[in-house]
Design an enzyme around this catalytic site. Structure first.
Site, PDB file in Angstrom:
ATOM      1  N   THR A 412       0.873  -1.156   0.000  1.00  0.00           N
ATOM      2  CA  THR A 412       0.000   0.000   0.000  1.00  0.00           C
ATOM      3  C   THR A 412       0.914   1.210   0.000  1.00  0.00           C
ATOM      4  O   THR A 412       2.122   1.081   0.112  1.00  0.00           O
ATOM      5  CB  THR A 412      -0.879  -0.046   1.272  1.00  0.00           C
ATOM      6  N   SER A 483     -10.677  -3.245   4.937  1.00  0.00           N
ATOM      7  CA  SER A 483      -9.300  -2.767   4.799  1.00  0.00           C
ATOM      8  C   SER A 483      -8.686  -2.501   6.163  1.00  0.00           C
ATOM      9  O   SER A 483      -9.398  -2.264   7.141  1.00  0.00           O
ATOM     10  CB  SER A 483      -9.276  -1.475   3.984  1.00  0.00           C
TER      11      SER A 483
END
Length: 602
Positions: A412, A483
């Site tokens: 990420t 998430s």
């Protein structure tokens, strides 16, 4: 959602009772005594026999008119240029998001999604959920065989692993609501970087070389991100090589000229849908046209004199962060010291319980009830702490998600930006795994995500980060997957104080948690808090991983004697990009020395 620190007294007395007992038994060594705080800045002495507690000696970047901290120097340059041109923090954030899609293909993206936390200079806070969605034809058991077993790899690599991307729509929404410069101005830098190329860093080159076999296997007949068109070519990328992305430049030009429609309709949508068809993926042009980011109410809660503004579900990160901070708030961490055995034990036990709750309760709030207020309430947290013992580690096999009445059952990137007026943006965005599904959209030149793995492919079965999920996060058409991303902004006494976030898959929440505490409990500068070595526990598997040097020998001995399983990492935790408002009003930009992260200010 504003959560107050009311009726905290029972939990405070409960924790202080433990603290008073533990104060008598905390391990103390000569080495520990030499670690001190001096004038509010964490200090260490060169003669200290402990491994130095920082990954590097990097110092923060200071600016008064604006600050950008991102994962790549080219992207930070783009953001800074937008601020200098009169753009605000949101303008810069949009420009950085698109620039990262060009220069940081491992995680920067237009084929993925993310979350934005925004606080304007009047103190108003907003959160934008542009997380990917399951395609309309997705089914709950799409990755299981006829016996109900998970088919390995299907949710991780290849076309079937991708959810409907949200990044372009998210940026369009953010800019429409808060942008100051024109859309063309903020997208043009990404067009230029793709068309003219940029010089690879050493880390850029290593990453592209590492995935060469996957690129050839998953994208037969394509040459994207390969140095040579020859399939058997052994030539590799090197630092300083120029990476030109002509098809991606055309895609970015369509986004610049047509806005949202330049991605979700027309040529780009056609190319993406055709790519999915070639690889038996599920995303259609209709899925793309129907995708929309969602503005959600931020979660806000007090931690001592600080107000924490963070992301609500479909991120689990905000709830988890507040739970961990409230678990540890009553304990005297500052007195015990950074990464001492008592400090670490309390933090591990908080992390253990939080990740168990994540598995049970968290999912897309448009599909399931997520009891946010209850999960962070003092009364609930007190019940979660009743089986804590200083004498021994809690066994994760005995820890389940808590009981709430009425409830129905690693790659990420992050960037933080503050502008001259004090508007602040915290964005975490992702493809999920490094380079996502490794599928490059033919004719469009960008990587697709493998976010479908963030669903509970099978309840109780771990995903690629080892996280366990439950029915709340089961696959359903048009549902957003859960998430761990935790973009966060802190206020102190009503004023902007800190902008923080990191990539790292399941370790995101614990890295953000520790970085915040490093500043407000242990007196570190922003850069020291980023540099500081970190540790992680996520309930299952039942072990604590830590960066080499994060724990002294005395801390390791004390924890092992209580039954904690410790594992020293050969790699690192987190890639923090943060901004701290200093007492004189200037900004300290802190970028992680563990990678190419770069903070720039003026």
């Amino acid at each position: 959602m504003k959560l107050r620190s009311t009726q905290y007294a029972p939990f405070l007395l409960f924790a202080l009772a433990f603290a008073s007992c533990k104060t008598q038994s905390t391990t103390t060594t000569k080495a520990d005594a030499k670690l001190s705080q001096s004038q509010g800045v964490y200090q260490y002495r060169d003669e200290d026999p402990l491994v130095k507690p920082f990954f590097s000696d990097r110092v923060g970047v200071i600016g008064r008119n604006g600050m950008v901290a991102s994962a790549h120097p080219e992207a930070s340059q783009v953001g800074l240029a937008i601020l200098k041109a009169g753009g605000n923090a949101v303008d810069a954030a949009v420009a950085v998001q698109f620039a990262l899609a060009v220069v940081y293909p491992g995680a920067g993206n237009i084929g993925g999604g993310g979350f934005m936390v925004y606080r304007d200079n009047t103190g108003k806070a907003y959160t934008l959920d542009y997380r990917e969605k399951a395609p309309g034809n997705a089914t709950q058991n799409m990755y299981l065989d006829s016996l109900g077993n998970v088919r390995p790899g299907l949710s991780i690599s290849g076309h079937l692993a991708s959810g409907v991307p949200g990044s372009v729509d998210g940026m369009a929404e953010a800019h429409k609501r808060f942008g100051k410069l024109t859309w063309a101005q903020v997208v043009q830098p990404a067009v230029d970087l793709a068309a003219k190329g940029f010089a690879l860093t050493e880390r850029d080159a290593l990453g592209l070389n590492r995935i060469k076999n996957d690129l050839n296997t998953i994208n037969p007949g394509k040459t994207y991100f390969l140095k040579s068109a020859e399939p058997t070519d052994t030539v590799t990328w090197h630092k300083g090589d120029l990476l030109v992305q002509t098809d991606l430049a055309r895609t970015m030009q369509r986004i610049k000229d047509q806005g949202r429609a330049g991605f979700y309709e027309g040529e780009t949508a056609r190319l993406l849908a055709e790519e999915m068809g070639r690889g038996k993926g599920l995303i259609t042009e209709e899925d793309l046209k129907n995708y929309h980011a969602v503005w959600r109410e931020p979660i806000q809660a007090k931690y001592k004199s600080y107000n924490v503004i963070t992301m609500p579900p479909t991120s689990s990160g905000g709830v988890a962060l507040l739970q961990m901070m409230r678990f540890t708030e009553p304990f005297p961490l500052r007195k015990w010291g950074w990464n001492r055995d008592s400090t670490v034990q309390v933090m591990i036990e908080a992390e253990r319980r939080v990740y168990a709750d994540r598995a049970k309760f968290m999912g897309d709030p448009d599909f399931v009830k997520v009891p946010v207020a209850q999960l962070v309430s003092p009364e609930y947290l007190k019940t979660r702490w009743t089986d804590f013992s200083w004498a021994k580690a809690t066994d994760s096999r005995t820890i389940k998600g808590g009981m709430i009445p009425g409830y129905e059952s690693l790659e990420t990137t992050h960037f933080s930006i503050v502008d001259k007026e004090g508007n602040a943006v915290s964005i975490t965005t992702t493809l999920n795994g490094g380079y996502g599904s490794r599928v490059v959209v033919g004719g469009a030149g960008f990587f697709m995500n493998n976010e479908m793995d963030d669903f509970s492919v099978k309840p109780g079965s771990p995903n690629m980060y080892g996280l366990i999920g439950n029915q709340a996060n089961a696959i359903a058409p048009n549902k957003r997957m859960l998430s761990s991303m935790t973009p966060t902004i802190l206020e102190k006494d009503g004023k902007l104080f800190m902008v923080v976030g990191t990539p790292g898959g399941s370790t995101i929440m614990t890295s953000v948690y520790q970085t915040i505490l490093n500043v407000i409990e242990h007196g570190m500068t922003m850069q020291q808090a980023v540099n500081a070595l970190k540790f992680h526990h996520q309930w299952l598997p039942d072990k604590t991983t830590f960066e080499n040097g994060a724990f002294s020998d005395a801390t390791i001995e004390g924890l092992k004697n209580r039954g904690y399983i410790l594992e020293k990492l050969t790699n690192t935790l987190g890639r923090m990009d943060c901004v701290l408002i200093r007492p004189d009003g200037s900004y300290e930009g802190a970028s992680d020395p563990r990678a190419d992260n770069t903070a720039l200010g003026y």
